[in-house]
Design a protein around this motif. Structure first.
Motif, PDB file in Angstrom:
ATOM      1  N   TYR A  41      86.445 102.438  63.494  1.00  0.00           N
ATOM      2  CA  TYR A  41      85.619 102.750  64.673  1.00  0.00           C
ATOM      3  C   TYR A  41      86.439 103.471  65.760  1.00  0.00           C
ATOM      4  N   ILE A  42      87.488 102.832  66.260  1.00  0.00           N
ATOM      5  CA  ILE A  42      88.210 103.428  67.388  1.00  0.00           C
ATOM      6  C   ILE A  42      89.091 104.585  66.902  1.00  0.00           C
ATOM      7  N   ASP A  72      94.111 105.377  55.452  1.00  0.00           N
ATOM      8  CA  ASP A  72      93.164 104.268  55.627  1.00  0.00           C
ATOM      9  C   ASP A  72      92.729 103.802  54.243  1.00  0.00           C
ATOM     10  N   THR A 123      87.213  98.519  56.111  1.00  0.00           N
ATOM     11  CA  THR A 123      86.158  98.454  57.138  1.00  0.00           C
ATOM     12  C   THR A 123      85.864  99.840  57.721  1.00  0.00           C
ATOM     13  N   GLY A 124      86.596 100.841  57.282  1.00  0.00           N
ATOM     14  CA  GLY A 124      86.392 102.187  57.814  1.00  0.00           C
ATOM     15  C   GLY A 124      85.468 103.009  56.926  1.00  0.00           C
ATOM     16  N   ASN A 147      96.862 101.926  51.219  1.00  0.00           N
ATOM     17  CA  ASN A 147      97.121 100.711  51.994  1.00  0.00           C
ATOM     18  C   ASN A 147      98.425 100.839  52.766  1.00  0.00           C
ATOM     19  N   LEU A 148      98.386 100.484  54.011  1.00  0.00           N
ATOM     20  CA  LEU A 148      99.570 100.613  54.852  1.00  0.00           C
ATOM     21  C   LEU A 148     100.694  99.682  54.420  1.00  0.00           C
ATOM     22  N   PHE A 173      96.089 101.902  64.193  1.00  0.00           N
ATOM     23  CA  PHE A 173      94.842 101.187  64.475  1.00  0.00           C
ATOM     24  C   PHE A 173      94.496 100.174  63.394  1.00  0.00           C
ATOM     25  N   ASN A 187      98.163  91.326  56.847  1.00  0.00           N
ATOM     26  CA  ASN A 187      97.792  92.716  57.157  1.00  0.00           C
ATOM     27  C   ASN A 187      98.303  93.162  58.526  1.00  0.00           C
ATOM     28  N   TYR A 233      94.420  85.920  65.223  1.00  0.00           N
ATOM     29  CA  TYR A 233      94.293  87.363  65.479  1.00  0.00           C
ATOM     30  C   TYR A 233      95.124  87.761  66.701  1.00  0.00           C
ATOM     31  N   LYS A 251      98.790  90.109  66.947  1.00  0.00           N
ATOM     32  CA  LYS A 251      99.004  91.304  67.784  1.00  0.00           C
ATOM     33  C   LYS A 251     100.188  91.096  68.731  1.00  0.00           C
ATOM     34  N   HIS A 295      80.107  98.397  61.487  1.00  0.00           N
ATOM     35  CA  HIS A 295      80.828  97.321  60.817  1.00  0.00           C
ATOM     36  C   HIS A 295      79.839  96.489  60.006  1.00  0.00           C
TER      37      HIS A 295
HETATM   38  N1  LIG Z   1      86.917  96.859  68.590  1.00  0.00           N
HETATM   39  C1  LIG Z   1      87.458  96.273  69.650  1.00  0.00           C
HETATM   40  O1  LIG Z   1      86.777  95.897  70.617  1.00  0.00           O
HETATM   41  C2  LIG Z   1      88.949  96.068  69.725  1.00  0.00           C
HETATM   42  C3  LIG Z   1      89.469  95.471  70.874  1.00  0.00           C
HETATM   43  C4  LIG Z   1      90.850  95.268  70.955  1.00  0.00           C
HETATM   44  C5  LIG Z   1      91.695  95.723  69.934  1.00  0.00           C
HETATM   45  N2  LIG Z   1      91.158  96.300  68.822  1.00  0.00           N
HETATM   46  C6  LIG Z   1      92.093  96.770  67.781  1.00  0.00           C
HETATM   47  O2  LIG Z   1      91.872  98.166  67.591  1.00  0.00           O
HETATM   48  C7  LIG Z   1      92.093  98.540  66.228  1.00  0.00           C
HETATM   49  C8  LIG Z   1      90.884  99.285  65.711  1.00  0.00           C
HETATM   50  O3  LIG Z   1      89.742  98.437  65.824  1.00  0.00           O
HETATM   51  P1  LIG Z   1      88.318  98.921  65.262  1.00  0.00           P
HETATM   52  O4  LIG Z   1      87.280  98.164  66.020  1.00  0.00           O
HETATM   53  O5  LIG Z   1      88.267 100.395  65.190  1.00  0.00           O
HETATM   54  O6  LIG Z   1      88.398  98.296  63.798  1.00  0.00           O
HETATM   55  P2  LIG Z   1      87.905  98.913  62.400  1.00  0.00           P
HETATM   56  O7  LIG Z   1      87.871  97.770  61.462  1.00  0.00           O
HETATM   57  O8  LIG Z   1      86.672  99.724  62.601  1.00  0.00           O
HETATM   58  O9  LIG Z   1      89.104  99.899  62.035  1.00  0.00           O
HETATM   59  C9  LIG Z   1      90.279  99.500  61.396  1.00  0.00           C
HETATM   60  C10 LIG Z   1      90.592 100.514  60.300  1.00  0.00           C
HETATM   61  O10 LIG Z   1      91.830 100.165  59.672  1.00  0.00           O
HETATM   62  C11 LIG Z   1      91.671 100.220  58.271  1.00  0.00           C
HETATM   63  N3  LIG Z   1      92.676  99.298  57.693  1.00  0.00           N
HETATM   64  C12 LIG Z   1      92.805  97.960  57.921  1.00  0.00           C
HETATM   65  N4  LIG Z   1      93.838  97.475  57.224  1.00  0.00           N
HETATM   66  C13 LIG Z   1      94.395  98.522  56.545  1.00  0.00           C
HETATM   67  C14 LIG Z   1      95.476  98.652  55.647  1.00  0.00           C
HETATM   68  N5  LIG Z   1      96.210  97.601  55.276  1.00  0.00           N
HETATM   69  N6  LIG Z   1      95.744  99.877  55.141  1.00  0.00           N
HETATM   70  C15 LIG Z   1      95.004 100.953  55.486  1.00  0.00           C
HETATM   71  N7  LIG Z   1      93.955 100.893  56.324  1.00  0.00           N
HETATM   72  C16 LIG Z   1      93.651  99.690  56.848  1.00  0.00           C
HETATM   73  C17 LIG Z   1      90.226  99.837  58.008  1.00  0.00           C
HETATM   74  O11 LIG Z   1      89.742 100.291  56.761  1.00  0.00           O
HETATM   75  C18 LIG Z   1      89.542 100.525  59.193  1.00  0.00           C
HETATM   76  O12 LIG Z   1      89.192 101.855  58.875  1.00  0.00           O
HETATM   77  C19 LIG Z   1      92.422  97.233  65.508  1.00  0.00           C
HETATM   78  O13 LIG Z   1      93.818  97.128  65.399  1.00  0.00           O
HETATM   79  C20 LIG Z   1      91.863  96.149  66.415  1.00  0.00           C
HETATM   80  O14 LIG Z   1      92.575  94.945  66.275  1.00  0.00           O
HETATM   81  C21 LIG Z   1      89.819  96.485  68.698  1.00  0.00           C
END
Ligand SMILES: NC(=O)c1ccc[n+]([C@@H]2O[C@H](COP(=O)([O-])OP(=O)(O)OC[C@H]3O[C@@H](n4cnc5c(N)ncnc54)[C@H](O)[C@@H]3O)[C@@H](O)[C@H]2O)c1
Ligand SMILES: O=c1ccn([C@@H]2O[C@H](COP(=O)(O)OP(=O)(O)O[C@H]3O[C@H](CO)[C@@H](O)[C@H](O)[C@H]3O)[C@@H](O)[C@H]2O)c(=O)[nH]1
Length: 323
Positions: A10-11, A29, A33-34, A49-50, A71, A90, A139, A143, A182
């Motif tokens: 998402y972000i 990615d 979840t993406g 995978n990272l 992210f 992760n 969680y 972080k 999501h």
């Molecule tokens: N959404 C919020 O309000 C929020 C607030 C604070 C912090 N965050 C942080 O911001 C980041 C992005 O959040 P988001 O809401 O976009 O989440 P999201 O789940 O939409 O995006 C995370 C992306 O990372 C990918 N991913 C996860 N683990 C992976 C791995 N091991 N290898 C490769 N790809 C991997 C997923 O497939 C996904 O595309 C996260 O780190 C989250 O903790 C989000």
């Protein structure tokens, strides 16, 4: 070239859309979840995978990467309590692999997605970066551990970093071509809009007996494109060597209760919501509102979009959700 890990999420996908205007971008990615469709076509996409060190080595050897934006994480608070291993593996172990490979390949600029969840239950109304961190779930711990690792790596290896503590990300790109998707959805604003579209029967308000004016939890909602622009500024600050180690809050500085968010969604859409009061959700602090003064004074960033704009953009996206 900039490596964006988790850039299909998402972000991350909103950041990539802005970043490709000025930089060459590669996204890594594994799409747990993406969404592949969310990644701007001007970016190179690698599905992987990272935590896979060999794959990371190939990427760093092949492309001239000057900075990494990270992210990728699992980010459901409730799930982290039930399955902390998944979160530490992760969010911590795989991130450590990424940092190790970066250092081995002499890449020293890192931007990290941190969170308001590092503060736990704050005792102040406006949270700034000096507010004590005390996470209340795995969680948030995962972080904060990475933030600590970054500080240690900065001191020992000269790794430069900016950790951005987002408050509640919301909204969608103004084009409505990308937005939040999501499954399952747990975030408040998409849930409300899905109910208004008839995709859900009810909205459950988790707790109405908090010590807040209307009894429901207060959060600081920040537009995803405002988050993206903060990343661009953070990247410039690292690349120009204006900053080498910094932590910033990213929020609007305004708190809205769950009830107020529902009312704003009703106002923007003109549709009445079907709401029921429910039990508190475990791990929810009553109030999380950011002071983002530090990033304003150091990098000149401030949120440009208010709650009404956030919901207006999210509504455009949800009415015609592409993925
Ligand atoms: N959404 C919020 O309000 C929020 C607030 C604070 C912090 N965050 C942080 O911001 C980041 C992005 O959040 P988001 O809401 O976009 O989440 P999201 O789940 O939409 O995006 C995370 C992306 O990372 C990918 N991913 C996860 N683990 C992976 C791995 N091991 N290898 C490769 N790809 C991997 C997923 O497939 C996904 O595309 C996260 O780190 C989250 O903790 C989000
Ligand atoms: O169906 C719902 C969903 C949520 N809420 C409430 O709405 C508020 C916001 O919840 P949600 O949208 O799930 O976000 P948070 O739990 O506040 O967490 C988000 O914001 C945090 C930073 O503030 C990040 O750390 C997390 O990753 C991100 O998911 C909370 O009070 C929830 O209890 C409801 O009442 N009903």
């Amino acid at each position: 070239m900039i490596l964006v890990v988790g850039g299909a999420g998402y972000i991350g996908s909103h950041l990539v859309k802005e970043l490709v205007e000025t930089e060459e971008v590669i996204v890594l990615d594994h799409l747990s979840t993406g969404h592949r469709e969310a990644v701007d076509s001007r970016a190179i996409f690698v599905e992987g995978n990272l935590g896979n060190e060999a794959e990371l080595q190939l990427i760093f050897k092949r492309y001239p990467i000057k900075a990494v934006m990270h992210f990728a994480a699992f980010s459901l608070v409730g799930e982290s309590v039930i399955d902390p291993l998944k979160y530490y593996e992760n969010n911590v172990a795989s991130t450590l692999t990424l940092l190790k490979v970066m250092l081995e390949n002499h890449v020293k600029n890192f931007i990290f997605s941190s969170t308001a969840a590092t503060y736990g239950i704050p005792t102040v109304d406006m949270i700034d970066e000096k507010t004590a961190t005390s996470p209340i779930n795995p969680y948030g711990h995962s972080k904060l551990l990475i933030e600590q690792i970054l500080a240690d790596f900065h001191a020992a290896y000269g790794l430069n970093y900016v950790a951005l503590r987002y408050f509640n990300a919301a909204g969608a790109h103004e084009s409505a071509k990308i937005g939040e998707s999501h499954n399952p959805e747990t975030h408040l604003i998409p849930i409300i809009l899905q109910q208004l579209l008839g995709h859900r029967e009810k909205i459950a308000v988790f707790g109405s007996d908090y010590e807040t004016p209307d009894g429901t939890c207060i959060r600081d909602y920040i537009h995803v494109d405002d988050l993206a622009s903060a990343h661009i500024l953070a990247l410039e600050a690292l690349l120009s060597e204006k900053k080498s180690a910094a932590i910033y809050n990213l929020g609007n500085g305004l708190g809205y209760s769950v009830k107020e968010v529902i009312e704003m969604c009703e106002k923007v859409t003109g549709i009445k919501a079907n709401v029921e009061m429910a039990e508190r959700r475990a791990g929810d602090p009553a109030r999380l509102v950011a002071s983002s003064e530090k990033i304003f004074s150091e990098l000149g960033w401030k949120a440009e979009r208010n709650l009404e704009q956030i919901i207006t953009d999210a509504w455009k996206w949800h009415q015609n959700q592409l993925y």
